[in-house]
Write a protein that holds these residues in place. Structure first.
Motif, PDB file in Angstrom:
ATOM      1  N   ILE A   1       2.376   8.856   6.889  1.00  0.00           N
ATOM      2  CA  ILE A   1       1.938   7.664   6.154  1.00  0.00           C
ATOM      3  C   ILE A   1       0.422   7.668   6.022  1.00  0.00           C
ATOM      4  N   LYS A   2      -0.268   7.928   7.098  1.00  0.00           N
ATOM      5  CA  LYS A   2      -1.730   7.948   7.073  1.00  0.00           C
ATOM      6  C   LYS A   2      -2.244   9.060   6.164  1.00  0.00           C
ATOM      7  N   ALA A   3      -1.560  10.219   6.198  1.00  0.00           N
ATOM      8  CA  ALA A   3      -1.983  11.338   5.352  1.00  0.00           C
ATOM      9  C   ALA A   3      -1.796  11.011   3.877  1.00  0.00           C
ATOM     10  N   VAL A   4      -0.669  10.385   3.524  1.00  0.00           N
ATOM     11  CA  VAL A   4      -0.420  10.022   2.128  1.00  0.00           C
ATOM     12  C   VAL A   4      -1.453   9.007   1.657  1.00  0.00           C
TER      13      VAL A   4
ATOM     14  N   LYS B   1       3.807   2.046 -10.598  1.00  0.00           N
ATOM     15  CA  LYS B   1       3.767   3.506 -10.527  1.00  0.00           C
ATOM     16  C   LYS B   1       2.726   4.042  -9.555  1.00  0.00           C
ATOM     17  N   ALA B   2       1.705   3.244  -9.246  1.00  0.00           N
ATOM     18  CA  ALA B   2       0.620   3.745  -8.402  1.00  0.00           C
ATOM     19  C   ALA B   2       0.904   3.616  -6.911  1.00  0.00           C
ATOM     20  N   ILE B   3       1.981   2.914  -6.524  1.00  0.00           N
ATOM     21  CA  ILE B   3       2.268   2.745  -5.097  1.00  0.00           C
ATOM     22  C   ILE B   3       2.757   4.071  -4.515  1.00  0.00           C
ATOM     23  N   PRO B   4       2.122   4.589  -3.480  1.00  0.00           N
ATOM     24  CA  PRO B   4       2.598   5.829  -2.862  1.00  0.00           C
ATOM     25  C   PRO B   4       3.994   5.633  -2.265  1.00  0.00           C
ATOM     26  N   ILE B   5       4.808   6.689  -2.300  1.00  0.00           N
ATOM     27  CA  ILE B   5       6.180   6.632  -1.794  1.00  0.00           C
ATOM     28  C   ILE B   5       6.417   7.779  -0.821  1.00  0.00           C
TER      29      ILE B   5
ATOM     30  N   ASP C   1       0.813  -1.216   0.000  1.00  0.00           N
ATOM     31  CA  ASP C   1       0.000   0.000   0.000  1.00  0.00           C
ATOM     32  C   ASP C   1       0.847   1.266   0.000  1.00  0.00           C
ATOM     33  N   LEU C   2       2.059   1.201   0.533  1.00  0.00           N
ATOM     34  CA  LEU C   2       2.936   2.377   0.568  1.00  0.00           C
ATOM     35  C   LEU C   2       4.368   1.915   0.818  1.00  0.00           C
ATOM     36  N   ILE C   3       5.336   2.620   0.228  1.00  0.00           N
ATOM     37  CA  ILE C   3       6.753   2.328   0.430  1.00  0.00           C
ATOM     38  C   ILE C   3       7.408   3.485   1.164  1.00  0.00           C
ATOM     39  N   VAL C   4       8.062   3.176   2.280  1.00  0.00           N
ATOM     40  CA  VAL C   4       8.919   4.136   2.975  1.00  0.00           C
ATOM     41  C   VAL C   4      10.319   3.892   2.438  1.00  0.00           C
ATOM     42  N   LEU C   5      10.873   4.861   1.723  1.00  0.00           N
ATOM     43  CA  LEU C   5      12.090   4.651   0.938  1.00  0.00           C
ATOM     44  C   LEU C   5      13.198   5.609   1.361  1.00  0.00           C
ATOM     45  N   ASP C   6      14.324   5.042   1.818  1.00  0.00           N
ATOM     46  CA  ASP C   6      15.467   5.866   2.206  1.00  0.00           C
ATOM     47  C   ASP C   6      16.193   6.366   0.961  1.00  0.00           C
ATOM     48  N   VAL C   7      16.664   7.614   1.002  1.00  0.00           N
ATOM     49  CA  VAL C   7      17.385   8.172  -0.141  1.00  0.00           C
ATOM     50  C   VAL C   7      18.829   7.689  -0.176  1.00  0.00           C
ATOM     51  N   MET C   8      19.532   7.792   0.946  1.00  0.00           N
ATOM     52  CA  MET C   8      20.962   7.515   0.981  1.00  0.00           C
ATOM     53  C   MET C   8      21.223   6.034   1.219  1.00  0.00           C
ATOM     54  N   MET C   9      21.326   5.273   0.127  1.00  0.00           N
ATOM     55  CA  MET C   9      21.627   3.853   0.203  1.00  0.00           C
ATOM     56  C   MET C   9      22.725   3.513  -0.791  1.00  0.00           C
ATOM     57  N   PRO C  10      23.555   2.508  -0.488  1.00  0.00           N
ATOM     58  CA  PRO C  10      24.571   2.088  -1.452  1.00  0.00           C
ATOM     59  C   PRO C  10      23.924   1.474  -2.684  1.00  0.00           C
TER      60      PRO C  10
ATOM     61  N   GLY D   1      13.268  15.078  -4.937  1.00  0.00           N
ATOM     62  CA  GLY D   1      12.558  13.851  -4.589  1.00  0.00           C
ATOM     63  C   GLY D   1      11.096  13.901  -4.976  1.00  0.00           C
ATOM     64  N   LEU D   2      10.458  15.032  -4.725  1.00  0.00           N
ATOM     65  CA  LEU D   2       9.052  15.185  -5.090  1.00  0.00           C
ATOM     66  C   LEU D   2       8.877  15.143  -6.599  1.00  0.00           C
ATOM     67  N   GLU D   3       9.807  15.749  -7.329  1.00  0.00           N
ATOM     68  CA  GLU D   3       9.696  15.744  -8.780  1.00  0.00           C
ATOM     69  C   GLU D   3       9.955  14.354  -9.360  1.00  0.00           C
ATOM     70  N   MET D   4      10.710  13.535  -8.668  1.00  0.00           N
ATOM     71  CA  MET D   4      10.920  12.157  -9.101  1.00  0.00           C
ATOM     72  C   MET D   4       9.653  11.325  -8.926  1.00  0.00           C
ATOM     73  N   GLY D   5       8.729  11.843  -8.135  1.00  0.00           N
ATOM     74  CA  GLY D   5       7.474  11.134  -7.964  1.00  0.00           C
ATOM     75  C   GLY D   5       7.126  10.761  -6.543  1.00  0.00           C
ATOM     76  N   ALA D   6       7.954  11.170  -5.569  1.00  0.00           N
ATOM     77  CA  ALA D   6       7.633  10.861  -4.176  1.00  0.00           C
ATOM     78  C   ALA D   6       6.365  11.602  -3.755  1.00  0.00           C
ATOM     79  N   ASP D   7       5.596  10.974  -2.876  1.00  0.00           N
ATOM     80  CA  ASP D   7       4.359  11.581  -2.393  1.00  0.00           C
ATOM     81  C   ASP D   7       4.574  12.431  -1.152  1.00  0.00           C
TER      82      ASP D   7
END
Length: 246
Positions: free
Chosen positions: A117-120, A76-80, A50-59, A95-101
């Motif tokens: 998360i609940k708001a998104v 593409k429809a999964i909220p991030i 239903d939603l992905i919590v995605l860290d930016v700084m990863m190897p 990040g927002l322009e890449m498509g993050a919610d």
């Protein structure tokens, strides 16, 4: 049986994965974790999320690369919701322009993460009553353009597809859902990002400019998105629901 939202946490820091996962579970959510892009891809290909919590700084592939990949593919429809240690405003806008919610900088309070998360999820599922039917594969037509709400891109007169970033799509949907109504920056921020206006007021002007370029709109004499001095912006053309081309 009531649906329990399933959250995928993608972070290379095991402690953060475990802490976030445990807190969300205690608050009624179902969670899974992934340590990198490879694990994330494998998981979303095999499971409903239903939603992905995605860290930016990863190897390897960082969160921005993964976000762009998700938005360009069949997920593409999964909220991030993106997490980052970065504090620069332009990084957040990127990040927002890449498509993050939504975007939450580290360190963060687990309670705020849960609220975001609940708001998104709430925003993602909130459809305006007069346009609910459009999500079944129909098109929203305005002026010389059509918006494909499934593929999330523009179609011009020749039915050529023009890809939109996640932020551009959300802003255009807000305008289309509220045609011929003046919306100020605070309203646009709330409807598109749900974020604090003092942090992102400039991003709305940037996104309006980018969206005008996508629509071929002259900023000095725009046809679609007009500036209302001291008030905000207005989407000035009528919107109709049309059938997709066979």
């Amino acid at each position: 049986m009531d649906h329990v939202d399933h959250i995928l946490i993608v972070d290379d820091d095991r402690e953060i994965r475990e802490l976030v996962s445990g807190y969300l579970q205690k608050n009624g959510l179902r969670t899974s974790v992934a340590a990198d892009g490879r694990q994330m891809r494998s998981f979303v290909d095999a499971n409903a999320v239903d939603l992905i919590v995605l860290d930016v700084m990863m190897p390897g592939d960082d969160g921005l690369v993964l976000c762009r990949e998700l938005r360009a593919g069949r997920h593409k429809a999964i909220p991030i919701l993106m997490l980052t240690a970065r504090t620069d405003e332009m990084d957040r806008i990127l990040g927002l322009e890449m498509g993050a919610d939504d975007y939450l900088p580290k360190p963060f309070a687990a309670r705020e993460l849960l609220a975001r998360i609940k708001a998104v999820l709430r925003r993602t599922r909130m459809l305006p009553p007069n346009l609910q039917i459009s999500e079944a594969g129909q098109l929203l037509t305005f002026g010389d353009w059509r918006l494909d709400t499934v593929a999330r891109h523009l179609l011009d007169r020749e039915w050529t597809a023009i890809a939109l970033s996640g932020a551009e799509y959300r802003l255009l949907r807000v305008f289309i859902d509220h045609p011929q109504r003046v919306l100020n920056r605070d309203q646009l921020l709330s409807l598109t990002q749900g974020r604090d206006a003092d942090l992102f007021d400039r991003s709305i002007d940037l996104l309006v400019s980018r969206l005008r370029q996508r629509l071929g709109d002259d900023a000095r004499e725009p046809t679609y998105i007009k500036t209302v001095r001291s008030e905000g912006y207005v989407f000035s053309v009528p919107v109709e629901i049309s059938e997709p081309r066979q």
